[in-house]
Design an enzyme around this catalytic site. Structure first.
Site, PDB file in Angstrom:
ATOM      1  N   LYS A  27       0.864  -1.192   0.000  1.00 59.62           N
ATOM      2  CA  LYS A  27       0.000   0.000   0.000  1.00 59.62           C
ATOM      3  C   LYS A  27       0.889   1.227   0.000  1.00 59.62           C
ATOM      4  O   LYS A  27       1.808   1.344   0.819  1.00 59.62           O
ATOM      5  CB  LYS A  27      -0.904  -0.004   1.227  1.00 59.62           C
ATOM      6  CG  LYS A  27      -2.096   0.904   1.094  1.00 59.62           C
ATOM      7  CD  LYS A  27      -3.089   0.437   0.029  1.00 59.62           C
ATOM      8  CE  LYS A  27      -4.366  -0.080   0.608  1.00 59.62           C
ATOM      9  NZ  LYS A  27      -5.218  -0.723  -0.425  1.00 59.62           N
ATOM     10  N   THR A  72      -3.097  -5.675   0.559  1.00 61.23           N
ATOM     11  CA  THR A  72      -2.558  -4.325   0.752  1.00 61.23           C
ATOM     12  C   THR A  72      -3.417  -3.575   1.771  1.00 61.23           C
ATOM     13  O   THR A  72      -2.925  -2.722   2.505  1.00 61.23           O
ATOM     14  CB  THR A  72      -2.488  -3.539  -0.582  1.00 61.23           C
ATOM     15  OG1 THR A  72      -3.799  -3.253  -1.040  1.00 61.23           O
ATOM     16  CG2 THR A  72      -1.718  -4.307  -1.643  1.00 61.23           C
ATOM     17  N   ASP A  73      -4.687  -3.931   1.838  1.00 60.11           N
ATOM     18  CA  ASP A  73      -5.571  -3.317   2.837  1.00 60.11           C
ATOM     19  C   ASP A  73      -5.119  -3.662   4.255  1.00 60.11           C
ATOM     20  O   ASP A  73      -5.179  -2.831   5.167  1.00 60.11           O
ATOM     21  CB  ASP A  73      -7.018  -3.784   2.598  1.00 60.11           C
ATOM     22  CG  ASP A  73      -8.015  -2.945   3.376  1.00 60.11           C
ATOM     23  OD1 ASP A  73      -8.111  -1.728   3.088  1.00 60.11           O
ATOM     24  OD2 ASP A  73      -8.661  -3.487   4.288  1.00 60.11           O
ATOM     25  N   PHE A 173      31.403  30.289 -11.514  1.00 60.20           N
ATOM     26  CA  PHE A 173      31.489  29.133 -12.410  1.00 60.20           C
ATOM     27  C   PHE A 173      32.274  29.548 -13.647  1.00 60.20           C
ATOM     28  O   PHE A 173      31.815  30.341 -14.466  1.00 60.20           O
ATOM     29  CB  PHE A 173      30.097  28.627 -12.807  1.00 60.20           C
ATOM     30  CG  PHE A 173      30.153  27.319 -13.552  1.00 60.20           C
ATOM     31  CD1 PHE A 173      30.655  26.173 -12.941  1.00 60.20           C
ATOM     32  CD2 PHE A 173      29.733  27.229 -14.870  1.00 60.20           C
ATOM     33  CE1 PHE A 173      30.726  24.963 -13.631  1.00 60.20           C
ATOM     34  CE2 PHE A 173      29.797  26.020 -15.570  1.00 60.20           C
ATOM     35  CZ  PHE A 173      30.290  24.891 -14.939  1.00 60.20           C
ATOM     36  N   GLN A 234      28.680  21.211  -8.018  1.00 59.45           N
ATOM     37  CA  GLN A 234      29.280  19.915  -7.689  1.00 59.45           C
ATOM     38  C   GLN A 234      30.223  20.042  -6.495  1.00 59.45           C
ATOM     39  O   GLN A 234      30.215  19.198  -5.588  1.00 59.45           O
ATOM     40  CB  GLN A 234      30.067  19.369  -8.910  1.00 59.45           C
ATOM     41  CG  GLN A 234      29.204  18.959 -10.087  1.00 59.45           C
ATOM     42  CD  GLN A 234      29.008  20.053 -11.133  1.00 59.45           C
ATOM     43  OE1 GLN A 234      28.854  21.227 -10.793  1.00 59.45           O
ATOM     44  NE2 GLN A 234      28.990  19.672 -12.402  1.00 59.45           N
ATOM     45  N   ASN A 260      20.288  22.550 -10.268  1.00 58.67           N
ATOM     46  CA  ASN A 260      20.853  23.899 -10.255  1.00 58.67           C
ATOM     47  C   ASN A 260      19.754  24.844 -10.718  1.00 58.67           C
ATOM     48  O   ASN A 260      19.383  24.858 -11.888  1.00 58.67           O
ATOM     49  CB  ASN A 260      22.069  23.949 -11.210  1.00 58.67           C
ATOM     50  CG  ASN A 260      22.881  25.219 -11.026  1.00 58.67           C
ATOM     51  OD1 ASN A 260      22.481  26.123 -10.294  1.00 58.67           O
ATOM     52  ND2 ASN A 260      24.029  25.285 -11.692  1.00 58.67           N
ATOM     53  N   HIS A 262      18.722  27.827 -11.960  1.00 59.36           N
ATOM     54  CA  HIS A 262      19.433  28.946 -12.603  1.00 59.36           C
ATOM     55  C   HIS A 262      18.702  30.272 -12.422  1.00 59.36           C
ATOM     56  O   HIS A 262      17.472  30.344 -12.528  1.00 59.36           O
ATOM     57  CB  HIS A 262      19.574  28.678 -14.106  1.00 59.36           C
ATOM     58  CG  HIS A 262      20.274  27.380 -14.421  1.00 59.36           C
ATOM     59  ND1 HIS A 262      21.566  27.123 -14.045  1.00 59.36           N
ATOM     60  CD2 HIS A 262      19.846  26.270 -15.066  1.00 59.36           C
ATOM     61  CE1 HIS A 262      21.908  25.912 -14.455  1.00 59.36           C
ATOM     62  NE2 HIS A 262      20.881  25.361 -15.071  1.00 59.36           N
TER      63      HIS A 262
HETATM   64  O1  LIG Z   1      27.697  24.692 -10.871  1.00 60.77           O
HETATM   65  C1  LIG Z   1      27.561  24.443 -12.071  1.00 60.77           C
HETATM   66  N1  LIG Z   1      27.961  23.237 -12.551  1.00 60.77           N
HETATM   67  C2  LIG Z   1      27.818  22.884 -13.869  1.00 60.77           C
HETATM   68  O2  LIG Z   1      28.214  21.760 -14.289  1.00 60.77           O
HETATM   69  C3  LIG Z   1      27.237  23.834 -14.718  1.00 60.77           C
HETATM   70  N2  LIG Z   1      26.931  23.821 -16.053  1.00 60.77           N
HETATM   71  C4  LIG Z   1      26.326  25.000 -16.332  1.00 60.77           C
HETATM   72  O3  LIG Z   1      25.881  25.344 -17.473  1.00 60.77           O
HETATM   73  N3  LIG Z   1      26.265  25.792 -15.215  1.00 60.77           N
HETATM   74  C5  LIG Z   1      26.820  25.086 -14.204  1.00 60.77           C
HETATM   75  N4  LIG Z   1      26.983  25.364 -12.894  1.00 60.77           N
END
Ligand SMILES: O=c1[nH]c(=O)c2[nH]c(=O)[nH]c2[nH]1
Length: 313
Positions: A27, A72-73, A173, A234, A260, A262
């Site tokens: 369930k 499941t009940d 970045f 990362q 991410n 954006h």
């Molecule tokens: O922190 C980031 N890692 C990525 O691998 C990545 N790729 C991207 O276009 N922007 C970012 N920013």
């Protein structure tokens, strides 16, 4: 005369060459609220629980014989009955109680997966004090737990999801390779935003205080996100995982699913305005996506703990 339904056809048995693969049933999303009302100051636990059994269900799938099928009940009812009988101290312990019950009392059930989401409630402040029996939902994240019993071994995962965090600076970045499809400008000052989904695996037989672990992991996660000057999402994810494993000896590993989120600088030039990293377009999709495991060197892996958990690798 036959109806043409499938049961009228000669059983192919194993001669068909088709065999039953991995399976689990139960369930899903049983919503249960437990109020502890032994004193006037009530406590509340609010869970969404899923119970999935694994074992000898060959005859059910192949022949329609339900002799081994704990309904499941019944699984759903057990969740409500256990909420009364045992209470809900932590989602991890509640799931362990369920898992041990099903594998211990249903002979053909040899394992399974039990999952929970926990929705947080906090006391409504009234004249500087949290009210005894009035609550407001906490909004930051949803706590999660997952227990797997496989081959006689218990695997316990704590976790959280939907924890939104943002840094308005302290994120860069650059230095990434450029080919003919690369248009992304390098940046030394951008917004870093993500919605954290994380699960952490407890070392076997750790005898953990799951609530204390939860509070500590969340605090370490937030603090490390804030304090890490980010060169990429990362790098930030690894820093968070590394810090948590350094500080929390009861954990074997932690895995993340992190988009991410954006934020694009809005071009205010057409309006004769300068944009000094102040006004952003919030991107919805597409978004970057990082699926990351951080573990201890030499630590035995536990693939059974992670199977069926979408997105975790
Ligand atoms: O922190 C980031 N890692 C990525 O691998 C990545 N790729 C991207 O276009 N922007 C970012 N920013």
């Amino acid at each position: 005369m036959g109806t043409g339904d499938i049961e009228d056809r000669p059983a192919a048995g194993d001669r068909s060459g088709i065999v039953l693969g991995s399976n689990q049933y139960g369930k899903a999303e049983v919503r249960v609220v437990r109020i502890e009302r032994d004193t006037a100051r009530h406590r509340i636990a609010d869970l969404n629980v899923t119970s999935l059994l694994r074992g000898d269900y060959e005859e059910c799938y192949r022949g329609g014989d339900n002799a081994h099928v704990l309904a499941t009940d019944t699984q759903k009812n057990t969740i409500y009955a256990f909420a009364k009988e045992y209470g809900i101290s932590s989602p991890e312990e509640f799931l362990l109680t369920l898992g041990r019950h099903f594998t211990g009392s249903v002979p053909w059930t040899t394992g399974g997966r039990w999952e929970a989401e926990q929705f947080g409630w906090e006391r409504i402040p009234v004249q500087g004090r949290g009210h005894d029996h009035s609550f407001v939902r906490t909004g930051q994240e949803v706590r999660t737990a997952a227990v797997t019993i496989a081959d006689g071994v218990e695997h316990v995962l704590g976790g959280l999801k939907d924890l939104l965090v943002l840094k308005s600076t302290g994120s860069e970045f650059h230095g990434f390779p450029r080919d003919k499809y690369t248009t992304l400008p390098e940046t030394t000052d951008r917004i870093l935003a993500t919605s954290v989904t994380a699960r952490w695996r407890f070392l076997p037989a750790a005898g953990a205080d799951y609530d204390a672990s939860y509070a500590a992991v969340k605090a370490l996660l937030l603090e490390t996100f804030a304090q890490t000057h980010s060169l990429s999402l990362q790098q930030t994810i690894f820093a968070i995982g590394e810090r948590i494993l350094q500080e929390r000896a009861e954990l074997a590993e932690i895995r993340f699913v992190m988009p991410n989120k954006h934020h694009y600088l809005m071009d205010l030039g057409p309006f004769g305005l300068q944009n000094n990293n102040e006004v952003f377009i919030v991107g919805d999709r597409p978004y970057g996506l990082m699926n990351t495991a951080v573990t201890r060197a030499g630590q035995a892996e536990a693939p059974a703990a992670w199977e069926w958990l979408a997105g975790f690798c």
